[in-house]
Design a protein around this motif. Sequence first.
Motif, PDB file in Angstrom:
ATOM      1  N   PHE A 109      44.728  25.005  74.191  1.00 49.48           N
ATOM      2  CA  PHE A 109      44.019  26.149  73.595  1.00 49.48           C
ATOM      3  C   PHE A 109      42.510  25.943  73.646  1.00 49.48           C
ATOM      4  N   GLN A 110      42.072  24.706  73.397  1.00 45.98           N
ATOM      5  CA  GLN A 110      40.641  24.403  73.474  1.00 45.98           C
ATOM      6  C   GLN A 110      40.092  24.663  74.864  1.00 45.98           C
ATOM      7  N   ALA A 111      40.882  24.388  75.883  1.00 46.41           N
ATOM      8  CA  ALA A 111      40.432  24.581  77.263  1.00 46.41           C
ATOM      9  C   ALA A 111      40.084  26.045  77.522  1.00 46.41           C
ATOM     10  N   ILE A 112      40.969  26.950  77.077  1.00 49.05           N
ATOM     11  CA  ILE A 112      40.712  28.382  77.274  1.00 49.05           C
ATOM     12  C   ILE A 112      39.459  28.808  76.512  1.00 49.05           C
ATOM     13  N   GLY A 113      39.344  28.360  75.267  1.00 53.40           N
ATOM     14  CA  GLY A 113      38.159  28.688  74.485  1.00 53.40           C
ATOM     15  C   GLY A 113      36.886  28.093  75.063  1.00 53.40           C
ATOM     16  N   LYS A 114      36.976  26.896  75.610  1.00 55.42           N
ATOM     17  CA  LYS A 114      35.806  26.238  76.207  1.00 55.42           C
ATOM     18  C   LYS A 114      35.291  27.021  77.411  1.00 55.42           C
ATOM     19  N   VAL A 115      36.183  27.422  78.300  1.00 55.04           N
ATOM     20  CA  VAL A 115      35.770  28.177  79.483  1.00 55.04           C
ATOM     21  C   VAL A 115      35.171  29.522  79.075  1.00 55.04           C
ATOM     22  N   TYR A 116      35.774  30.158  78.079  1.00 49.76           N
ATOM     23  CA  TYR A 116      35.249  31.452  77.618  1.00 49.76           C
ATOM     24  C   TYR A 116      33.864  31.287  76.997  1.00 49.76           C
ATOM     25  N   ASN A 117      33.668  30.251  76.207  1.00 48.58           N
ATOM     26  CA  ASN A 117      32.354  30.011  75.618  1.00 48.58           C
ATOM     27  C   ASN A 117      31.301  29.743  76.681  1.00 48.58           C
ATOM     28  N   ASN A 118      31.663  29.008  77.725  1.00 54.30           N
ATOM     29  CA  ASN A 118      30.728  28.772  78.818  1.00 54.30           C
ATOM     30  C   ASN A 118      30.376  30.059  79.541  1.00 54.30           C
ATOM     31  N   LEU A 119      31.372  30.950  79.649  1.00 54.52           N
ATOM     32  CA  LEU A 119      31.107  32.249  80.263  1.00 54.52           C
ATOM     33  C   LEU A 119      30.121  33.052  79.416  1.00 54.52           C
ATOM     34  N   LEU A 120      30.282  33.004  78.104  1.00 53.86           N
ATOM     35  CA  LEU A 120      29.357  33.703  77.216  1.00 53.86           C
ATOM     36  C   LEU A 120      27.953  33.119  77.315  1.00 53.86           C
ATOM     37  N   GLN A 121      27.862  31.809  77.442  1.00 57.11           N
ATOM     38  CA  GLN A 121      26.547  31.172  77.533  1.00 57.11           C
ATOM     39  C   GLN A 121      25.839  31.534  78.824  1.00 57.11           C
ATOM     40  N   THR A 122      26.555  31.472  79.931  1.00 58.47           N
ATOM     41  CA  THR A 122      25.905  31.757  81.206  1.00 58.47           C
ATOM     42  C   THR A 122      25.539  33.234  81.321  1.00 58.47           C
ATOM     43  N   ARG A 123      26.254  34.106  80.583  1.00 59.19           N
ATOM     44  CA  ARG A 123      25.889  35.532  80.541  1.00 59.19           C
ATOM     45  C   ARG A 123      24.851  35.814  79.457  1.00 59.19           C
ATOM     46  N   GLU A 124      24.468  34.723  78.725  1.00 58.66           N
ATOM     47  CA  GLU A 124      23.475  34.807  77.661  1.00 58.66           C
ATOM     48  C   GLU A 124      23.867  35.866  76.635  1.00 58.66           C
ATOM     49  N   LYS A 125      25.063  35.664  76.054  1.00 58.68           N
ATOM     50  CA  LYS A 125      25.586  36.530  74.998  1.00 58.68           C
ATOM     51  C   LYS A 125      25.788  35.699  73.739  1.00 58.68           C
ATOM     52  N   PRO A 126      24.704  35.405  73.019  1.00 55.11           N
ATOM     53  CA  PRO A 126      24.805  34.526  71.856  1.00 55.11           C
ATOM     54  C   PRO A 126      25.609  35.119  70.699  1.00 55.11           C
ATOM     55  N   GLY A 127      25.665  36.449  70.572  1.00 53.83           N
ATOM     56  CA  GLY A 127      26.386  37.066  69.456  1.00 53.83           C
ATOM     57  C   GLY A 127      27.876  36.744  69.444  1.00 53.83           C
ATOM     58  N   PRO A 128      28.616  37.129  70.502  1.00 50.84           N
ATOM     59  CA  PRO A 128      30.050  36.785  70.542  1.00 50.84           C
ATOM     60  C   PRO A 128      30.295  35.279  70.478  1.00 50.84           C
ATOM     61  N   PHE A 129      29.422  34.515  71.105  1.00 50.43           N
ATOM     62  CA  PHE A 129      29.550  33.054  71.059  1.00 50.43           C
ATOM     63  C   PHE A 129      29.488  32.569  69.611  1.00 50.43           C
ATOM     64  N   PHE A 130      28.572  33.137  68.851  1.00 49.34           N
ATOM     65  CA  PHE A 130      28.398  32.738  67.457  1.00 49.34           C
ATOM     66  C   PHE A 130      29.652  33.020  66.634  1.00 49.34           C
ATOM     67  N   TRP A 131      30.175  34.247  66.727  1.00 52.01           N
ATOM     68  CA  TRP A 131      31.307  34.618  65.882  1.00 52.01           C
ATOM     69  C   TRP A 131      32.587  33.898  66.286  1.00 52.01           C
ATOM     70  N   SER A 132      32.753  33.636  67.564  1.00 53.06           N
ATOM     71  CA  SER A 132      33.928  32.889  68.014  1.00 53.06           C
ATOM     72  C   SER A 132      33.974  31.510  67.370  1.00 53.06           C
ATOM     73  N   ASN A 133      32.840  30.857  67.325  1.00 55.50           N
ATOM     74  CA  ASN A 133      32.789  29.519  66.759  1.00 55.50           C
ATOM     75  C   ASN A 133      32.824  29.515  65.237  1.00 55.50           C
ATOM     76  N   VAL A 134      32.264  30.554  64.621  1.00 51.62           N
ATOM     77  CA  VAL A 134      32.305  30.649  63.159  1.00 51.62           C
ATOM     78  C   VAL A 134      33.740  30.791  62.669  1.00 51.62           C
ATOM     79  N   ILE A 135      34.518  31.639  63.336  1.00 53.32           N
ATOM     80  CA  ILE A 135      35.910  31.837  62.937  1.00 53.32           C
ATOM     81  C   ILE A 135      36.704  30.545  63.096  1.00 53.32           C
ATOM     82  N   SER A 136      36.521  29.879  64.225  1.00 55.09           N
ATOM     83  CA  SER A 136      37.239  28.629  64.461  1.00 55.09           C
ATOM     84  C   SER A 136      36.883  27.591  63.403  1.00 55.09           C
TER      85      SER A 136
END
Length: 483
Positions: free
Chosen positions: A133-160
């Motif tokens: 499960f971490q692997a899927i979340g890790k790849v998605y977070n990297n996708l958010l970072q490279t697209r420079e989308k800090p908002g979704p990145f923030f909430w994904s990690n806050v919930i976790s």
Amino acid sequence: MISKSFIKNSTIYTLAGALPMASAIILLPFYIKYLSADTYGALAICLAFSVFTQILTTYSFDSSLYIHYHEFKGDRDKLESFISSSFLFIVGWGIGIAVILSVAGQIIFDLIWPDSTLSFYPYGLMSIFIGVFQAIGKVYNNLLQTREKPGPFFWSNVISFGVVAGLTVIGLQVYPESLLAPLGSRVLATFAVAAWALFKVFGEFGIHFKNPWRNTSASFNAFTFVYQLQQWVINYFDRFVILFFMPSAAMASVGVYDIAVKCLAPIELLLNGLNASIFPRVIKQITGQSGKKSSTPEVNRYFYGQISVIMLAICFSIFVLPWLIDWFVHKSQYAAAIQYLPYIAIIFILRSMRLYFVLPYNILKKMHRLTLISFGISVVKIGLMILLILKWNLYGIILASAFAYVLEMILLFIFLRDDYDMKFNPFKLMIGPLTLLFVIALAEPSLGTAYPVLVHASYCLLCIGLLWFSYRKELTLLNPLNK
């Protein structure tokens, strides 16, 4: 000058990216209260195994998305096909890995540690699920970072973070001296993030059953995958060496060592957050160059700043953490971790320096060289850990790590000279940080133990002095009284 948007995004990525890992720091008092050093050592082994499973599952798509997104962002069809197919591969690959490890895990565990009290079922099985499960979340977070989308990145990690921290605290009170709460909470949190990631990815990019390497290089993933496995060996295999070569109270020794490492996790989180913000911007800078790639003053400025922040964080941690541990920890086994803190802390100086030499290999897609170097370093480090742990116990593990980082940076520099012009300020990148490292390493064994407050405060003053000397010209320009 570094832009305001960079500082803002760096802060978001650093804080949000730190939250899932920060749960381990925030939960340390609860672990110490409800778990013995032996049980905590078992938790450290399980979490290291989950990271191993995560690396197997990602198959380096967390790295390739960084690179190929910028190549395909101008072609929507190629971009959608690549991203969707990559996540489909990760899901299928992860299911296969989970099945294989679930069947073979107990057999391997019994062969390696036949006398261990740690049971593969259910805790090893839970570690496998966490890793997938971490692997899927890790790849998605990297996708958010490279697209420079800090908002979704923030909430994904806050919930976790909220799920892990909340369920662990409640669970430890209900099931003390058990791994059920710390591992079970991670299973639920990582599953929620992974499910949300897949929902968002397939909703935006569709479902494409195509070869993810159709427009890319499969060798890049393969070499990067091997490299990440080797990095796992460098960063996590020390726990297993301790378990195997210190049979007397081995699990407790793992617990003490991991507690010392976890106390310094804020530095690691800070380093990871800064690097996550630097990486996309440096990629843009270097890939936009024509002809032979090279470092630039702007690229160097990011790394100088990163190393300076880490130096300050290290000195502050060495000064403050012993007091905090004395305040919170009332078990003699855990209190033993204090003596290892300064030596583990200065390793972060080398880790921060190393990133400057590693990054061009990723951007230039020279993963075969990086993999070869990393393989050699892994072999050297394992050999040194085994030799030195027999003589100096846990200090030998730390010394082996330091030597491995130094040797790796030398090799990285040598094998990159023909493809990348690396020009930097020697004092800002190497002389200043290494001066601080050697002073701490030489002073701590005698003066640091005899006069800890005075000596640890002097480390902070030395660090400030070194940084002032490094940036005295820049500070002069910022002086409003200077005409």
